[in-house]
Scaffold this motif. Structure first.
Motif, short mmCIF file in Angstrom:
data_model
loop_
_atom_site.label_atom_id
_atom_site.label_comp_id
_atom_site.label_asym_id
_atom_site.label_seq_id
_atom_site.Cartn_x
_atom_site.Cartn_y
_atom_site.Cartn_z
N HIS A 1 23.19 -27.02 10.40
CA HIS A 1 22.03 -26.78 11.26
C HIS A 1 22.46 -26.49 12.70
CE1 HIS A 1 18.86 -28.31 8.41
NE2 HIS A 1 19.98 -28.68 7.83
N ARG A 2 23.41 -25.56 12.86
CA ARG A 2 23.93 -25.24 14.18
C ARG A 2 24.01 -23.72 14.35
NH1 ARG A 2 24.47 -29.80 16.43
NH2 ARG A 2 25.54 -31.55 15.53
N LEU A 3 23.89 -23.31 15.61
CA LEU A 3 23.99 -21.91 15.99
C LEU A 3 24.80 -21.86 17.27
CD1 LEU A 3 23.03 -18.95 15.54
CD2 LEU A 3 21.06 -19.51 16.96
N THR A 4 25.78 -20.98 17.34
CA THR A 4 26.59 -20.83 18.54
C THR A 4 26.08 -19.62 19.30
OG1 THR A 4 28.51 -21.75 17.41
CG2 THR A 4 28.93 -20.53 19.43
N ILE A 5 25.71 -19.85 20.56
CA ILE A 5 25.21 -18.79 21.43
C ILE A 5 26.05 -18.79 22.69
CG2 ILE A 5 23.22 -17.89 22.70
CD1 ILE A 5 21.45 -19.39 20.68
N THR A 6 26.68 -17.66 22.95
CA THR A 6 27.60 -17.51 24.10
C THR A 6 28.57 -18.68 24.21
OG1 THR A 6 26.01 -18.43 25.68
CG2 THR A 6 26.00 -16.04 25.41
N GLY A 7 29.15 -19.05 23.10
CA GLY A 7 30.17 -20.09 23.09
C GLY A 7 29.67 -21.52 23.06
N ARG A 8 28.36 -21.72 23.13
CA ARG A 8 27.79 -23.08 23.11
C ARG A 8 27.17 -23.35 21.75
NH1 ARG A 8 24.30 -24.36 28.29
NH2 ARG A 8 24.48 -26.40 27.37
N VAL A 9 27.57 -24.46 21.15
CA VAL A 9 27.02 -24.85 19.86
C VAL A 9 25.72 -25.59 20.10
CG1 VAL A 9 27.41 -26.20 17.77
CG2 VAL A 9 29.32 -25.00 18.86
N ARG A 10 24.66 -25.13 19.41
CA ARG A 10 23.34 -25.72 19.60
C ARG A 10 22.76 -26.09 18.24
NH1 ARG A 10 21.10 -21.77 24.30
NH2 ARG A 10 22.95 -21.97 25.56
#
Length: 137
Positions: free
Chosen positions: A10-19
Protein backbone atom coordinates in the motif's frame (compact mmCIF):
# COMPACT_ATOMS: atom_id res chain seq x y z
CA UNK A 1 6.29 5.16 -13.18
CA UNK A 2 4.92 1.64 -12.78
CA UNK A 3 7.93 0.71 -10.63
CA UNK A 4 6.84 3.37 -8.13
CA UNK A 5 3.63 1.49 -7.32
CA UNK A 6 3.81 -1.04 -4.47
CA UNK A 7 0.26 -2.39 -4.16
CA UNK A 8 1.19 -5.18 -1.75
CA UNK A 9 2.54 -2.74 0.82
CA UNK A 10 0.00 0.00 0.00
CA UNK A 11 2.74 2.45 -0.98
CA UNK A 12 3.44 4.81 -3.86
CA UNK A 13 6.73 6.60 -4.50
CA UNK A 14 6.36 10.14 -5.82
CA UNK A 15 9.49 12.15 -6.62
CA UNK A 16 11.56 9.87 -4.44
CA UNK A 17 9.24 9.99 -1.40
CA UNK A 18 7.46 6.84 -0.31
CA UNK A 19 3.86 7.55 0.65
CA UNK A 20 1.13 5.28 1.97
CA UNK A 21 -1.81 4.57 -0.35
CA UNK A 22 -5.18 5.29 1.20
CA UNK A 23 -8.03 2.92 0.30
CA UNK A 24 -9.66 5.23 -2.25
CA UNK A 25 -6.45 5.94 -4.13
CA UNK A 26 -5.51 2.24 -4.07
CA UNK A 27 -8.90 1.25 -5.54
CA UNK A 28 -8.68 3.90 -8.26
CA UNK A 29 -5.12 2.83 -9.04
CA UNK A 30 -6.17 -0.81 -9.32
CA UNK A 31 -9.06 0.16 -11.62
CA UNK A 32 -6.73 2.23 -13.80
CA UNK A 33 -4.11 -0.55 -14.01
CA UNK A 34 -6.80 -3.04 -15.03
CA UNK A 35 -8.08 -0.65 -17.71
CA UNK A 36 -4.53 0.10 -18.87
CA UNK A 37 -3.72 -3.60 -19.22
CA UNK A 38 -6.95 -4.30 -21.11
CA UNK A 39 -6.63 -1.29 -23.41
CA UNK A 40 -2.89 -1.49 -24.17
CA UNK A 41 -1.81 -5.08 -23.36
CA UNK A 42 1.43 -4.88 -25.34
CA UNK A 43 2.68 -1.44 -24.33
CA UNK A 44 6.29 -1.06 -23.28
CA UNK A 45 5.63 2.37 -21.75
CA UNK A 46 6.57 2.30 -18.08
CA UNK A 47 4.72 5.52 -17.21
CA UNK A 48 1.68 5.02 -15.03
CA UNK A 49 -0.48 7.45 -17.01
CA UNK A 50 -0.56 6.71 -20.73
CA UNK A 51 -3.02 7.26 -23.56
CA UNK A 52 -3.44 6.24 -27.21
CA UNK A 53 -0.56 8.46 -28.31
CA UNK A 54 1.89 7.50 -25.57
CA UNK A 55 1.09 3.78 -25.39
CA UNK A 56 3.33 3.16 -28.42
CA UNK A 57 6.12 5.40 -27.08
CA UNK A 58 7.97 5.82 -23.81
CA UNK A 59 6.75 9.34 -22.93
CA UNK A 60 4.18 10.33 -20.32
CA UNK A 61 0.69 11.63 -20.99
CA UNK A 62 0.49 15.41 -21.24
CA UNK A 63 -1.33 17.80 -18.94
CA UNK A 64 -3.56 18.63 -21.93
CA UNK A 65 -4.68 14.99 -22.11
CA UNK A 66 -5.47 14.97 -18.40
CA UNK A 67 -7.45 18.20 -18.77
CA UNK A 68 -9.38 16.78 -21.75
CA UNK A 69 -10.20 13.66 -19.75
CA UNK A 70 -11.66 15.97 -17.12
CA UNK A 71 -14.16 17.31 -19.71
CA UNK A 72 -12.44 20.59 -20.36
CA UNK A 73 -11.89 21.53 -16.73
CA UNK A 74 -8.57 23.21 -16.14
CA UNK A 75 -7.16 20.09 -14.51
CA UNK A 76 -3.47 19.73 -13.89
CA UNK A 77 -1.73 17.12 -11.80
CA UNK A 78 -1.05 19.87 -9.24
CA UNK A 79 -4.73 20.83 -8.99
CA UNK A 80 -5.79 17.19 -8.75
CA UNK A 81 -3.24 16.67 -5.96
CA UNK A 82 -4.49 19.70 -4.02
CA UNK A 83 -8.11 18.62 -4.48
CA UNK A 84 -7.34 15.08 -3.33
CA UNK A 85 -5.57 16.32 -0.20
CA UNK A 86 -8.42 18.63 0.72
CA UNK A 87 -10.95 15.84 0.08
CA UNK A 88 -9.00 13.58 2.44
CA UNK A 89 -9.11 16.29 5.12
CA UNK A 90 -12.87 16.70 4.66
CA UNK A 91 -13.56 12.95 4.68
CA UNK A 92 -11.32 11.87 7.56
CA UNK A 93 -11.48 15.04 9.60
CA UNK A 94 -9.10 17.98 9.74
CA UNK A 95 -6.22 16.08 11.34
CA UNK A 96 -2.84 17.45 10.22
CA UNK A 97 -0.98 14.34 11.45
CA UNK A 98 -3.14 12.10 9.26
CA UNK A 99 -2.62 14.37 6.25
CA UNK A 100 1.13 14.53 6.81
CA UNK A 101 1.35 10.74 6.99
CA UNK A 102 -0.90 9.96 4.01
CA UNK A 103 0.58 12.56 1.65
CA UNK A 104 4.06 13.10 3.06
CA UNK A 105 3.33 16.77 3.74
CA UNK A 106 5.43 18.96 5.96
CA UNK A 107 3.73 20.09 9.16
CA UNK A 108 2.90 23.65 8.01
CA UNK A 109 1.27 22.46 4.79
CA UNK A 110 -0.69 19.77 6.64
CA UNK A 111 -1.91 22.38 9.13
CA UNK A 112 -3.07 24.67 6.27
CA UNK A 113 -5.08 21.82 4.73
CA UNK A 114 -6.58 20.94 8.12
CA UNK A 115 -7.49 24.59 8.76
CA UNK A 116 -9.12 24.90 5.32
CA UNK A 117 -11.09 21.70 5.86
CA UNK A 118 -12.18 22.87 9.31
CA UNK A 119 -13.47 26.15 7.81
CA UNK A 120 -15.34 24.30 5.07
CA UNK A 121 -16.89 21.92 7.59
CA UNK A 122 -18.04 24.83 9.78
CA UNK A 123 -19.41 26.98 6.93
CA UNK A 124 -23.17 26.99 6.42
CA UNK A 125 -24.41 25.57 3.10
CA UNK A 126 -24.24 28.28 0.44
CA UNK A 127 -21.94 30.44 2.57
CA UNK A 128 -18.40 30.92 1.23
CA UNK A 129 -15.68 29.60 3.55
CA UNK A 130 -13.36 32.01 5.31
CA UNK A 131 -10.27 30.78 3.45
CA UNK A 132 -9.03 28.12 1.11
CA UNK A 133 -5.84 26.17 0.55
CA UNK A 134 -3.40 27.82 -1.81
CA UNK A 135 -2.44 25.76 -4.82
CA UNK A 136 1.29 26.42 -4.78
CA UNK A 137 2.88 24.91 -1.69
Amino acid sequence: MLDDVDLGNHRLTITGRVRPLDDLTRKLLLDWLEHRCRRWPNTANLHLLINNQTATKTSRASNHWISAAMRGQDATLERLRVDRQLEEALTHGPDPLHLAEVFGLDEKTAMRYADSARQLLLASPGEPPGGTVREAE
